[in-house]
Scaffold this active site. Structure first.
Site, PDB file in Angstrom:
ATOM      1  N   LYS A 149       0.651  -1.139  -0.014  1.00 60.03           N
ATOM      2  CA  LYS A 149      -0.196  -0.021   0.013  1.00 60.03           C
ATOM      3  C   LYS A 149       0.844   1.199  -0.115  1.00 60.03           C
ATOM      4  CE  LYS A 149      -4.417   0.727   2.312  1.00 60.03           C
ATOM      5  NZ  LYS A 149      -5.113   0.810   3.469  1.00 60.03           N
TER       6      LYS A 149
HETATM    7  C1  E4P Z   1      -8.304   0.949   4.148  1.00 62.58           C
HETATM    8  O1  E4P Z   1      -7.506   0.670   3.046  1.00 62.58           O
HETATM    9  C2  E4P Z   1      -8.320   2.149   4.478  1.00 62.58           C
HETATM   10  O2  E4P Z   1      -7.174   2.455   5.221  1.00 62.58           O
HETATM   11  C3  E4P Z   1      -9.333   2.371   5.696  1.00 62.58           C
HETATM   12  O3  E4P Z   1     -10.705   1.781   5.182  1.00 62.58           O
HETATM   13  C4  E4P Z   1      -9.561   3.755   6.285  1.00 62.58           C
HETATM   14  O4  E4P Z   1     -10.769   3.667   6.936  1.00 62.58           O
HETATM   15  P1  E4P Z   1     -11.181   5.065   8.055  1.00 62.58           P
HETATM   16  O5  E4P Z   1     -11.321   6.252   7.168  1.00 62.58           O
HETATM   17  O6  E4P Z   1     -12.570   4.475   8.871  1.00 62.58           O
HETATM   18  O7  E4P Z   1      -9.998   5.077   8.960  1.00 62.58           O
END
Ligand code: E4P
Length: 217
Positions: free
Chosen positions: A83
């Site tokens: 990522k």
């Molecule tokens: C996933 O890849 C993201 O990092 C995550 O869905 C972020 O979610 P949040 O905005 O609830 O922290």
């Protein structure tokens, strides 16, 4: 639509996986912090029982360092999706890492133009953050629609991974639009099974079964 569990909580992933509802996992530094575990160790444990893509996020901000971190994360297991953030450095790292055959999830996407750049950089997944846009009174689901249209216009193969999903309504809307993947906290995925009429109907059936003395085994 594929479901990814948006957590680094191994027990929660195992529970959801037993329901057949985990096609992959996404983590981020905040979720790893919440787990209280080492990033490599917890990611390795997740990959030991999840076959689908498991996203692990770099923490460097310069392309060269992101690439090195990405290579290290990718050594954990063949199903790691590295990522990287949607910055110019992140896009550069995306191009190099996908060129090496690694899956890359470009994260922190908040505009259709950002998603277009990620697709051009060869991203495996683009992660538009629905909930965080809603948090500032913008329309997160509109972004998913825009990306769907742009990717379909040009036949980009980058998969739209609807992220920052906070509710069952987000899940339904993302599915109606045609997001390829949704990543959501296990509690949201489990809540999708709930309906008061299911509970009411089941209670009535059980009552009648008892009154009729029905037996199957
Ligand atoms: C996933 O890849 C993201 O990092 C995550 O869905 C972020 O979610 P949040 O905005 O609830 O922290």
């Amino acid at each position: 639509m594929k479901f990814f569990a948006d957590t680094a909580d191994v027990d929660a992933i195992r529970e959801l996986n037993e329901l057949g509802l985990v096609d992959g996992v996404t983590t981020n530094p905040s979720l790893v912090k919440k787990s209280g575990r080492d990033i490599v160790e917890v990611t390795r444990e997740i990959c030991s029982f999840i076959d689908g893509p498991v996203s692990a996020e770099v923490i460097a901000t310069e392309a060269g360092a992101m690439i090195e971190e990405g290579r290290k994360l990718a050594e954990i297991a063949p199903n790691i999706a590295v990522k990287v953030p949607l910055t110019l450095d992140g896009l550069k790292a995306c191009k190099v890492l996908t060129g090496e055959g690694k899956m890359v999830n470009v994260t922190l996407c908040f505009s259709a133009n950002q998603a277009l750049l990620a697709a051009k950089a060869g991203a495996t997944f683009i992660s538009p953050f629905v909930g965080r846009l809603d948090d500032i009174s913008l329309d997160g689901m509109e972004l998913i629609s825009e990306i769907r249209q742009i990717y379909d216009n040009y036949g980009f193969e980058t998969q739209i991974l609807a992220a920052s999903i906070r509710s069952v309504n987000h899940a339904k809307a993302a599915a109606l639009i045609g997001a390829d993947v949704m990543t959501a906290p296990p509690a949201v995925i489990k809540a999708m099974a709930a309906h008061p009429l299911t509970d009411k109907g089941l209670a009535a059936f059980l009552k009648d079964a008892k009154e009729a003395g029905l037996k199957i085994l």
